[in-house]
Design a protein around this motif. Structure first.
Motif, PDB file in Angstrom:
ATOM      1  N   ALA A   1      -0.477  11.433  -2.516  1.00 40.73           N
ATOM      2  CA  ALA A   1       0.235  10.136  -2.952  1.00 40.73           C
ATOM      3  C   ALA A   1      -0.588   9.011  -2.156  1.00 40.73           C
ATOM      4  O   ALA A   1      -1.085   7.786  -2.517  1.00 40.73           O
ATOM      5  CB  ALA A   1       1.496  10.134  -2.913  1.00 40.73           C
ATOM      6  N   GLU A   2      -0.797   9.238  -0.990  1.00 34.35           N
ATOM      7  CA  GLU A   2      -1.546   8.297  -0.083  1.00 34.35           C
ATOM      8  C   GLU A   2      -2.878   8.166  -0.275  1.00 34.35           C
ATOM      9  O   GLU A   2      -3.339   7.126  -0.373  1.00 34.35           O
ATOM     10  CB  GLU A   2      -1.315   9.041   1.451  1.00 34.35           C
ATOM     11  CG  GLU A   2      -1.860   8.208   2.468  1.00 34.35           C
ATOM     12  CD  GLU A   2      -1.228   6.889   2.877  1.00 34.35           C
ATOM     13  OE1 GLU A   2      -1.751   5.716   3.072  1.00 34.35           O
ATOM     14  OE2 GLU A   2       0.121   6.784   2.616  1.00 34.35           O
ATOM     15  N   LEU A   3      -3.602   9.297  -0.536  1.00 32.37           N
ATOM     16  CA  LEU A   3      -5.004   9.185  -1.048  1.00 32.37           C
ATOM     17  C   LEU A   3      -5.080   8.415  -2.432  1.00 32.37           C
ATOM     18  O   LEU A   3      -6.110   7.532  -2.753  1.00 32.37           O
ATOM     19  CB  LEU A   3      -5.446  10.623  -1.299  1.00 32.37           C
ATOM     20  CG  LEU A   3      -5.649  11.256   0.011  1.00 32.37           C
ATOM     21  CD1 LEU A   3      -6.096  12.728  -0.309  1.00 32.37           C
ATOM     22  CD2 LEU A   3      -6.559  10.712   0.958  1.00 32.37           C
ATOM     23  N   ALA A   4      -4.043   8.585  -3.232  1.00 32.55           N
ATOM     24  CA  ALA A   4      -4.062   7.867  -4.703  1.00 32.55           C
ATOM     25  C   ALA A   4      -4.066   6.430  -4.573  1.00 32.55           C
ATOM     26  O   ALA A   4      -4.197   5.661  -5.477  1.00 32.55           O
ATOM     27  CB  ALA A   4      -3.002   8.398  -5.358  1.00 32.55           C
ATOM     28  N   LYS A   5      -3.809   5.832  -3.443  1.00 35.64           N
ATOM     29  CA  LYS A   5      -3.707   4.428  -3.101  1.00 35.64           C
ATOM     30  C   LYS A   5      -4.808   3.679  -3.321  1.00 35.64           C
ATOM     31  O   LYS A   5      -4.963   2.739  -3.710  1.00 35.64           O
ATOM     32  CB  LYS A   5      -3.259   4.070  -1.965  1.00 35.64           C
ATOM     33  CG  LYS A   5      -1.489   4.298  -1.617  1.00 35.64           C
ATOM     34  CD  LYS A   5      -1.196   4.050  -0.174  1.00 35.64           C
ATOM     35  CE  LYS A   5       0.195   4.203   0.047  1.00 35.64           C
ATOM     36  NZ  LYS A   5       0.808   3.783   1.296  1.00 35.64           N
ATOM     37  N   SER A   6      -6.051   4.523  -3.018  1.00 38.65           N
ATOM     38  CA  SER A   6      -7.324   4.016  -3.038  1.00 38.65           C
ATOM     39  C   SER A   6      -7.938   4.122  -4.503  1.00 38.65           C
ATOM     40  O   SER A   6      -7.689   5.064  -5.275  1.00 38.65           O
ATOM     41  CB  SER A   6      -8.277   4.972  -2.295  1.00 38.65           C
ATOM     42  OG  SER A   6      -9.652   4.797  -2.441  1.00 38.65           O
ATOM     43  N   ASP A   7      -8.715   3.117  -4.713  1.00 38.94           N
ATOM     44  CA  ASP A   7      -9.509   3.089  -6.194  1.00 38.94           C
ATOM     45  C   ASP A   7     -10.332   4.262  -6.415  1.00 38.94           C
ATOM     46  O   ASP A   7     -10.385   4.881  -7.396  1.00 38.94           O
ATOM     47  CB  ASP A   7     -10.238   1.831  -6.347  1.00 38.94           C
ATOM     48  CG  ASP A   7      -9.191   0.662  -6.863  1.00 38.94           C
ATOM     49  OD1 ASP A   7      -8.138   0.740  -7.002  1.00 38.94           O
ATOM     50  OD2 ASP A   7      -9.420  -0.624  -6.166  1.00 38.94           O
ATOM     51  N   PHE A   8     -10.991   4.694  -5.507  1.00 36.86           N
ATOM     52  CA  PHE A   8     -11.833   5.728  -5.643  1.00 36.86           C
ATOM     53  C   PHE A   8     -11.324   6.979  -5.698  1.00 36.86           C
ATOM     54  O   PHE A   8     -11.965   7.790  -6.594  1.00 36.86           O
ATOM     55  CB  PHE A   8     -12.746   5.913  -4.073  1.00 36.86           C
ATOM     56  CG  PHE A   8     -13.890   7.029  -4.062  1.00 36.86           C
ATOM     57  CD1 PHE A   8     -15.149   6.781  -4.763  1.00 36.86           C
ATOM     58  CD2 PHE A   8     -13.495   8.190  -3.587  1.00 36.86           C
ATOM     59  CE1 PHE A   8     -16.009   7.606  -4.618  1.00 36.86           C
ATOM     60  CE2 PHE A   8     -14.627   9.089  -3.468  1.00 36.86           C
ATOM     61  CZ  PHE A   8     -15.704   8.883  -4.193  1.00 36.86           C
ATOM     62  N   THR A   9     -10.229   7.306  -5.110  1.00 39.35           N
ATOM     63  CA  THR A   9      -9.372   8.365  -5.342  1.00 39.35           C
ATOM     64  C   THR A   9      -8.959   8.451  -6.764  1.00 39.35           C
ATOM     65  O   THR A   9      -9.037   9.486  -7.527  1.00 39.35           O
ATOM     66  CB  THR A   9      -8.378   8.778  -4.566  1.00 39.35           C
ATOM     67  OG1 THR A   9      -8.622   8.572  -3.228  1.00 39.35           O
ATOM     68  CG2 THR A   9      -7.673  10.118  -4.593  1.00 39.35           C
TER      69      THR A   9
END
Length: 579
Positions: free
Chosen positions: A442-450
């Motif tokens: 969920a933390e990583l999914a904050k990024s557009d790239f992820t």
């Protein structure tokens, strides 16, 4: 009985082997000794004239007990090891002033060590008092050895030893000049200190200072058992504070340099327990200008795996302080940590990933190159220990700690990201492990790239898994984190296509979120619906279903809440104006 540590188990095995070798000789010795003593009329040569007048009565009483004891051993010992006859005779012999009589009573306890397979009756502890207080060193040696054996085998309740007052006798034996007696007494304290109530009793009996004195003994076995006892005492927060006040920190720190790996381990583990409380860190760091940190870093390279593991755990407790983390980075600790991640020993791997997780918190100076190397080692560990929750949880937290705008692409492009997704899809993963994995994603999914990388995968199994986990409201935090990932992915406007096969399940979990008593769940449900409604099919399903009614109910509740808030704020402002 509590499970024995490796050290105590080996000690017990050595003792049992020794007793077995001597068992036949012991019985023969007992018979010969008691037979000779029962017939002897002059046991003590150097007596005063007044004392000699008293001897015949006392010796006659003792000779009779010795004869009864001998008779019992020859005829009735196999019928009753702990009968009234043997207890009476042992008590008389134990309280005798004649060392040979006392030794015979002590030797019978050794015989019981080998042959008694039940609990020792409480009344059989009474003769231990005079035996442990004997002025004869051999009697003390034999008696304390047998008592230690009973404790290790579980034939005697540890709490009962304290209740009958034997603790004081054991502590007094620490002041003996005999290393065997000192070793046995320290080992008894080490075993007794397993329970919290006994630790408190040892503290009240002022047993800490004598242990610290013997921890500086020149006899390795005495030193070892004393430090082992200190380790068990450090499981109590109160006693940790007393140990620090009594000067234990310099002693334990110096013992890290011992040539004995057991002493190193016990000292390191004791310091680790003390370091669990940050209040002690200042005193620990003050020893020799952070000498403790340098010693612990050095012990990480120990060839003895449990010492290496314990050094990592102690450093982990110390590294809860940001200042210590900076100091450790300056000591170039990271290559050592990464090396230990690949250890063949499970405990070392667990300890090193735990330390790495703590070290990954800011402040840190991990550049992109080091981050990439770290992720490579981490991925290898995650593949090796997929079923180990300790590794999964700490590796996941490490990845989350490393997650920054400049490292996102490195993380998502690494094998670690694949291992995270694999863990999420694993049906055998425990709830706690899944919760940490979902939180990290969920933390990583904050990024557009992820988000773009996840959408490109078109992974139906992943979408099904996220929806299933989001619906598991009985596991509240896991459900919320899975729903958070779906919400972030829905921002792209393209995930609705991947969610359509599970439309009913999505509607079901969103319905539960909207009716959840926690505001964050309601807000999560509303935010996800807002994104999904951009898709015509989802919009149609939501408009003509129960979700629409639930949304209306939430809206009304929100308006009522806002109205109440406006009223309260208005009244508060009026009161302020009047004042």
């Amino acid at each position: 009985m509590s499970r024995l540590c490796e050290r105590c188990a080996q000690l017990l095995q050595d003792f049992v082997n020794c007793v077995r070798r001597l068992s036949a000789a012991i019985m023969e010795h007992l018979k010969e000794c008691l037979s000779a003593l029962s017939e002897c009329c002059c046991l003590n040569r150097r007596r005063s004239r007044v004392r000699q007048l008293y001897e015949p009565v006392l010796l006659s009483h003792e000779r009779k007990a010795a004869q009864e004891f001998l008779k019992h051993m020859e005829t009735g010992i196999h019928k009753s090891l702990v009968g009234k006859e043997s207890l009476h005779a042992m008590t008389v012999l134990a309280f005798s002033e004649v060392a040979d009589f006392q030794e015979s009573a002590a030797m019978y306890y050794v015989f019981l060590n080998q042959n008694l397979h039940t609990q020792l009756p409480p009344e059989f502890l009474e003769p231990y008092h005079p035996l442990l207080q004997s002025s004869d060193t051999v009697v003390q040696q034999v008696a304390s050895s047998s008592l230690l054996h009973f404790l290790l085998e579980g034939n005697v309740s540890k709490e009962l030893i304290v209740q009958v007052g034997l603790l004081e006798d054991i502590l007094e034996m620490m002041e003996s000049g005999d290393p065997v007696v000192q070793y046995n007494s320290c080992s008894c304290i080490m075993t007794l200190a397993i329970s919290e109530s006994n630790r408190e009793a040892i503290r009240n009996a002022r047993g800490i200072v004598p242990l610290l004195a013997l921890a500086k003994s020149y006899e390795p076995r005495v030193q070892q058992s004393a430090v082992g006892a200190i380790l068990n005492l450090t499981r109590s927060e109160k006693i940790r504070g007393i140990l620090c006040q009594e000067g234990a920190l310099p002693v334990l720190t110096l013992l890290l340099q011992s040539a004995d790996s057991e002493i190193q381990y016990y000292s390191c583990a004791s310091l680790s327990n003390i370091a669990a409380n940050q209040e002690h860190h200042k005193a620990m760091l003050a020893i020799g200008d952070k000498f403790l940190l340098r010693m612990l870093v050095s012990l990480m390279s120990s060839s003895v795996q449990k010492v290496s593991s314990q050094a990592c755990l102690c450093l982990n407790n110390m590294a809860s302080s940001a200042e210590v983390r900076v100091d450790l980075l300056h000591m170039d600790i990271m290559p050592l940590v990464l090396f230990l991640l690949n250890s063949s020993n499970k405990e070392v791997r667990q300890a090193s990933i735990t330390l790495l997780c703590t070290m990954s918190h800011s402040p840190g100076n991990l550049d992109a190159l080091l981050c990439e190397e770290l992720l490579q080692h981490l991925a290898m560990l995650m593949r090796m220990d997929r079923a180990n929750p300790v590794v999964v949880i700490h590796a996941t937290c490490t990845i989350q700690n490393l997650s920054r705008p400049e490292t996102i692409e490195i993380i998502v492009g690494s094998q670690c990201f694949e291992e995270l997704l694999r863990s999420l899809l694993d049906p055998n993963k425990e709830e706690e492990s899944l919760q940490y994995v979902a939180t990290c994603l969920a933390e990583l999914a904050k990024s557009d790239f992820t988000r773009k990388q996840l959408i490109k995968r078109k992974d139906e199994a992943l979408m099904r898994c996220l929806v299933r986990l989001a619906a598991r409201l009985e596991h509240r935090e896991l459900s919320f984190q899975a729903a958070t990932i779906i919400k972030y992915l829905s921002h792209t406007g393209r995930i609705a296509v991947d969610l359509k096969p599970f439309m009913k399940d999505v509607q079901a979990y969103l319905m539960n979120f909207l009716s959840h008593p926690e505001l964050r769940f309601q807000q999560m449900g509303i935010a996800t619906l807002r994104s999904l409604c951009e898709d015509p099919e989802f919009s149609e399903a939501i408009t003509h279903g129960r979700l629409k009614e639930q949304l209306e109910q939430v809206r009304q509740q929100t308006e009522e809440t806002q109205a109440l808030l406006r009223t309260v704020i208005s009244q508060t402002d009026s009161l302020n104006l009047k004042e």
